[in-house]
Design a protein around this motif. Sequence first.
Motif, PDB file in Angstrom:
ATOM      1  N   SER A  86       0.996  -0.949  -0.187  1.00 28.49           N
ATOM      2  CA  SER A  86      -0.022   0.135   0.019  1.00 28.49           C
ATOM      3  C   SER A  86       0.895   1.251  -0.171  1.00 28.49           C
ATOM      4  O   SER A  86       1.170   1.682   1.086  1.00 28.49           O
ATOM      5  CB  SER A  86      -0.926   0.088   1.034  1.00 28.49           C
ATOM      6  OG  SER A  86      -1.984  -1.123   1.080  1.00 28.49           O
ATOM      7  N   TRP A 155      -9.755  -5.358  -3.028  1.00 28.64           N
ATOM      8  CA  TRP A 155      -8.376  -5.356  -2.598  1.00 28.64           C
ATOM      9  C   TRP A 155      -7.506  -6.531  -2.784  1.00 28.64           C
ATOM     10  O   TRP A 155      -6.379  -6.772  -2.218  1.00 28.64           O
ATOM     11  CB  TRP A 155      -8.479  -5.006  -1.017  1.00 28.64           C
ATOM     12  CG  TRP A 155      -7.418  -3.965  -0.403  1.00 28.64           C
ATOM     13  CD1 TRP A 155      -7.064  -2.918  -0.795  1.00 28.64           C
ATOM     14  CD2 TRP A 155      -6.399  -4.499   0.569  1.00 28.64           C
ATOM     15  NE1 TRP A 155      -5.986  -2.262  -0.061  1.00 28.64           N
ATOM     16  CE2 TRP A 155      -5.516  -3.416   0.826  1.00 28.64           C
ATOM     17  CE3 TRP A 155      -6.110  -5.726   1.346  1.00 28.64           C
ATOM     18  CZ2 TRP A 155      -4.657  -3.263   1.565  1.00 28.64           C
ATOM     19  CZ3 TRP A 155      -5.065  -5.551   2.486  1.00 28.64           C
ATOM     20  CH2 TRP A 155      -4.404  -4.556   2.431  1.00 28.64           C
ATOM     21  N   GLY A 156      -7.908  -7.051  -3.945  1.00 25.21           N
ATOM     22  CA  GLY A 156      -6.980  -8.423  -4.117  1.00 25.21           C
ATOM     23  C   GLY A 156      -7.356  -8.979  -5.398  1.00 25.21           C
ATOM     24  O   GLY A 156      -8.619  -9.142  -6.028  1.00 25.21           O
ATOM     25  N   ARG A 252      -5.311  -3.041  -4.928  1.00 26.77           N
ATOM     26  CA  ARG A 252      -5.018  -2.229  -3.803  1.00 26.77           C
ATOM     27  C   ARG A 252      -5.014  -0.726  -3.823  1.00 26.77           C
ATOM     28  O   ARG A 252      -4.786  -0.118  -2.799  1.00 26.77           O
ATOM     29  CB  ARG A 252      -3.755  -3.103  -3.166  1.00 26.77           C
ATOM     30  CG  ARG A 252      -4.047  -4.249  -2.379  1.00 26.77           C
ATOM     31  CD  ARG A 252      -2.748  -4.906  -1.786  1.00 26.77           C
ATOM     32  NE  ARG A 252      -2.059  -5.793  -2.768  1.00 26.77           N
ATOM     33  CZ  ARG A 252      -0.887  -5.557  -3.501  1.00 26.77           C
ATOM     34  NH1 ARG A 252      -0.441  -4.174  -3.072  1.00 26.77           N
ATOM     35  NH2 ARG A 252      -0.257  -6.265  -4.268  1.00 26.77           N
ATOM     36  N   GLY A 257      -9.934   0.249  -3.343  1.00 28.04           N
ATOM     37  CA  GLY A 257      -9.168  -0.308  -2.532  1.00 28.04           C
ATOM     38  C   GLY A 257      -8.462   0.550  -1.504  1.00 28.04           C
ATOM     39  O   GLY A 257      -8.240   0.149  -0.468  1.00 28.04           O
ATOM     40  N   LYS A 261      -8.672   0.134   2.567  1.00 26.60           N
ATOM     41  CA  LYS A 261      -7.435   0.374   3.279  1.00 26.60           C
ATOM     42  C   LYS A 261      -7.773   1.472   4.546  1.00 26.60           C
ATOM     43  O   LYS A 261      -7.301   1.183   5.643  1.00 26.60           O
ATOM     44  CB  LYS A 261      -6.391   0.660   2.398  1.00 26.60           C
ATOM     45  CG  LYS A 261      -5.098   1.188   3.294  1.00 26.60           C
ATOM     46  CD  LYS A 261      -4.277  -0.003   3.757  1.00 26.60           C
ATOM     47  CE  LYS A 261      -2.857   0.210   4.366  1.00 26.60           C
ATOM     48  NZ  LYS A 261      -2.886   1.288   5.664  1.00 26.60           N
TER      49      LYS A 261
END
Length: 283
Positions: A86, A155-156, A252, A257, A261
């Motif tokens: 990140s 996020w992936g 991400r 994303g 986070k």
Amino acid sequence: MDASETFGTDAEVRYEREGRVGRVVLNRPERYNAITETMPGALREAVAFADADDARVVVLEGAGDAFCSGYDLQIFAEAERPVPGSQELPWDPMEDYALMKQNTRDFMSLWRSQTPVVAKVDGPAVAGGSDIALCADLVVMAEDATIGYPPARVWGCPTTAMWVYRLGMEGAKRMLLTGDLIDGREAERSGLVHRAYPAAELDAEVSRLVDRMAGVPANQLAMGKLAVNKAVEAMGLELTQTFATLFDGMARHTPEGVAFKERCEEVGFKQAVAERDAGTLFD
């Protein structure tokens, strides 16, 4: 015990061998064997050690109640950026690719080793944990264990990209367009894993399988594994992993994303993951 060794920070991965059967153990039970910055390299080192040892077959397993719960989100999600995976924005996609491609190479040491690897999944194999499990040659699960890739919701993207090669197009799309977790029974029915057994029978059934394999000469095992692996690689595995690893970095650093986070930093990853998996995070 005929051989034993530990690898990584605080012995994150452990290797031991009795007779012809080696065991590579993901060894962070207090964190459900979640992946740290150093665990992928420790896994690669343990696999190399096993490959040079006298084991005919290796069992890959997790210590405690999980196989592997994925990347440790206390490290990678709750801590304020920049953290590995990140970056500060704007992000450098090739810096991210270099990081995640190395992790993918480390996980794929299971695939590249001459020694066959049987993953014993008796607890969750989730997100990056499923990446690791599906690099093994055979996966045997407890019926009530779970496997899947929930970060496909946001996020992936699974960097080892094994889903399509194990499940085919429909099955892989079902898993990666929903982020569902499935239990061992469904994983066996779908062809994702070799077999699923009641938890109380898992150890005995894995032992029966690996003992059968261990009676085959090491060179025969290596040839059989390599022949099948090369067929899969000819289908485009390396190219698929390249795209998947790039997409993982993108996922991400998309607006969603980044918002995920930030939500992890704000309320903790457990609450943020619950909102993500419920589909309410971006309402």
